[in-house]
Design a protein around this motif. Structure first.
Motif, PDB file in Angstrom:
ATOM      1  N   GLN A 163       2.860   5.773 -10.902  1.00 57.80           N
ATOM      2  CA  GLN A 163       3.178   6.831  -9.956  1.00 57.80           C
ATOM      3  C   GLN A 163       2.259   6.783  -8.742  1.00 57.80           C
ATOM      4  O   GLN A 163       2.698   6.913  -7.596  1.00 57.80           O
ATOM      5  N   LEU A 164       0.960   6.582  -8.995  1.00 56.36           N
ATOM      6  CA  LEU A 164      -0.001   6.505  -7.896  1.00 56.36           C
ATOM      7  C   LEU A 164       0.274   5.292  -7.021  1.00 56.36           C
ATOM      8  O   LEU A 164       0.197   5.371  -5.787  1.00 56.36           O
ATOM      9  N   ALA A 165       0.630   4.160  -7.649  1.00 61.65           N
ATOM     10  CA  ALA A 165       0.944   2.953  -6.890  1.00 61.65           C
ATOM     11  C   ALA A 165       2.171   3.154  -6.012  1.00 61.65           C
ATOM     12  O   ALA A 165       2.200   2.741  -4.849  1.00 61.65           O
ATOM     13  N   SER A 166       3.186   3.814  -6.552  1.00 65.63           N
ATOM     14  CA  SER A 166       4.420   4.049  -5.789  1.00 65.63           C
ATOM     15  C   SER A 166       4.170   4.983  -4.612  1.00 65.63           C
ATOM     16  O   SER A 166       4.640   4.734  -3.491  1.00 65.63           O
ATOM     17  N   ASN A 167       3.446   6.063  -4.864  1.00 65.68           N
ATOM     18  CA  ASN A 167       3.163   7.021  -3.789  1.00 65.68           C
ATOM     19  C   ASN A 167       2.351   6.385  -2.668  1.00 65.68           C
ATOM     20  O   ASN A 167       2.608   6.610  -1.475  1.00 65.68           O
ATOM     21  N   THR A 168       1.351   5.590  -3.036  1.00 70.36           N
ATOM     22  CA  THR A 168       0.484   4.970  -2.029  1.00 70.36           C
ATOM     23  C   THR A 168       1.237   3.894  -1.252  1.00 70.36           C
ATOM     24  O   THR A 168       1.111   3.796  -0.027  1.00 70.36           O
ATOM     25  N   ALA A 169       2.026   3.087  -1.957  1.00 71.59           N
ATOM     26  CA  ALA A 169       2.780   2.013  -1.304  1.00 71.59           C
ATOM     27  C   ALA A 169       3.785   2.563  -0.306  1.00 71.59           C
ATOM     28  O   ALA A 169       4.077   1.930   0.717  1.00 71.59           O
ATOM     29  N   GLY A 170       4.326   3.746  -0.583  1.00 75.81           N
ATOM     30  CA  GLY A 170       5.309   4.343   0.309  1.00 75.81           C
ATOM     31  C   GLY A 170       4.718   5.218   1.388  1.00 75.81           C
ATOM     32  O   GLY A 170       5.454   5.799   2.185  1.00 75.81           O
ATOM     33  N   SER A 171       3.409   5.303   1.445  1.00 77.04           N
ATOM     34  CA  SER A 171       2.757   6.152   2.439  1.00 77.04           C
ATOM     35  C   SER A 171       2.897   5.563   3.843  1.00 77.04           C
ATOM     36  O   SER A 171       2.864   4.349   4.035  1.00 77.04           O
ATOM     37  N   GLY A 172       3.040   6.452   4.805  1.00 78.69           N
ATOM     38  CA  GLY A 172       3.126   6.006   6.193  1.00 78.69           C
ATOM     39  C   GLY A 172       1.790   6.001   6.903  1.00 78.69           C
ATOM     40  O   GLY A 172       1.727   5.724   8.106  1.00 78.69           O
ATOM     41  N   LEU A 173       0.703   6.304   6.171  1.00 78.53           N
ATOM     42  CA  LEU A 173      -0.621   6.325   6.769  1.00 78.53           C
ATOM     43  C   LEU A 173      -1.106   4.898   7.043  1.00 78.53           C
ATOM     44  O   LEU A 173      -0.657   3.935   6.418  1.00 78.53           O
ATOM     45  N   GLY A 174      -2.065   4.789   7.952  1.00 77.75           N
ATOM     46  CA  GLY A 174      -2.561   3.477   8.346  1.00 77.75           C
ATOM     47  C   GLY A 174      -3.495   2.846   7.334  1.00 77.75           C
ATOM     48  O   GLY A 174      -3.999   3.512   6.425  1.00 77.75           O
ATOM     49  N   PRO A 175      -3.759   1.533   7.486  1.00 79.19           N
ATOM     50  CA  PRO A 175      -4.611   0.804   6.540  1.00 79.19           C
ATOM     51  C   PRO A 175      -6.022   1.375   6.414  1.00 79.19           C
ATOM     52  O   PRO A 175      -6.565   1.435   5.305  1.00 79.19           O
ATOM     53  N   TRP A 176      -6.619   1.789   7.538  1.00 78.78           N
ATOM     54  CA  TRP A 176      -7.990   2.289   7.474  1.00 78.78           C
ATOM     55  C   TRP A 176      -8.059   3.604   6.702  1.00 78.78           C
ATOM     56  O   TRP A 176      -8.998   3.847   5.952  1.00 78.78           O
TER      57      TRP A 176
END
Length: 263
Positions: free
Chosen positions: A221-234
């Motif tokens: 779940q954490l991997a899916s949420n983070t992978a789909g985030s629109g936030l930048g790499p930094w």
């Protein structure tokens, strides 16, 4: 006669060395080709400086000053600004008239130790003075790491480590002498953030990012949420998913050294 001839030869040698040291200057930040003088940054220049400025050391010792010198870089420590102005004037006169050398007025100043640097080091303010890394040295470190990690976007992490790890080990061997470990801890954390952001850019697509996080042991779940985030790499470099998947232990396994731990 033998002793007189030797003195004449010594004076001629010192005169020649002074000519070498006075020759060759920086113009607009660039090194200009010259037909005389020693190459800047070469091993001969510090050697010649030590030969000529040994006389300055003896003079400062005779006057009872506390000082430190490496090649042509020297700091003299006094109790007050007034004393500093007086010593600056007299030492400058000694160097120009007695040693026949030029003084770089742009780089010379009377100031508190905390406002000056020596070989990349400075001092902290406060009642307990500590050796600290000079701001310009820290800026150079960050700039070098930025250059390396920018290139990491298109190469493997192993290739990046081959360039980054030796640089960090050499930097630690020199600046580990400082008495401000919190600075070294902060820089090590910052380097890991740069690497996490670089890997995030490498993975490019949400699908690849999710697969990479899962492979690194991040919860689904954490991997899916983070992978789909629109936030930048930094920003995501500080996220829980990347902190877990790309942990400190992970980077140690790749050979990333610490700036505050011997490893």
């Amino acid at each position: 006669m033998g002793q007189i001839a030797k003195r004449v030869e010594d004076k001629r040698l010192l005169k020649l060395i002074r000519a070498f040291l006075n020759a060759g200057v920086m113009e607009n930040g660039l090194v200009s080709p010259s037909v005389e003088g020693t190459p800047q940054g070469g091993p001969l220049s510090p050697l010649l400086s030590n030969l000529v400025l040994d006389e300055l050391d003896r003079e400062l010792e005779r006057r009872g000053h506390r000082f430190v010198r490496y090649a042509d870089d020297s700091n003299i420590y006094v109790r007050s600004e007034r004393a500093g102005q007086r010593v600056m004037e007299s030492v400058t006169q000694f160097i120009t008239e007695k040693l026949k050398l030029k003084v770089n007025e742009a780089k010379s100043a009377v100031a508190r130790p905390q406002e000056r640097k020596f070989l990349g080091f400075s001092f902290t303010a406060g009642p307990k003075v500590k050796r600290a890394i000079a701001p310009k040295a820290l800026d150079r470190f960050r700039q070098k790491v930025r250059e390396i990690t920018r290139r990491a976007k298109g190469v493997s992490m192993e290739t990046t480590m081959e360039e980054l790890a030796p640089y960090m080990r050499g930097w630690r061997s020199y600046f580990g002498f400082c008495e401000t470990p919190e600075v070294l801890i902060g820089l090590t954390r910052w380097v890991r953030l740069r690497l996490r952001a670089a890997l995030w850019r490498q993975w490019k697509t949400p699908r690849r990012r999710r697969a990479a996080l899962l492979e690194l042991g991040v919860r689904e779940q954490l991997a899916s949420n983070t992978a789909g985030s629109g936030l930048g790499p930094w920003h995501l470099a500080r996220s829980k998913a990347l902190s877990v998947g790309l942990s400190n232990a992970y980077f140690r396994s790749l050979g990333l050294p610490s700036l505050f731990e011997k490893c």
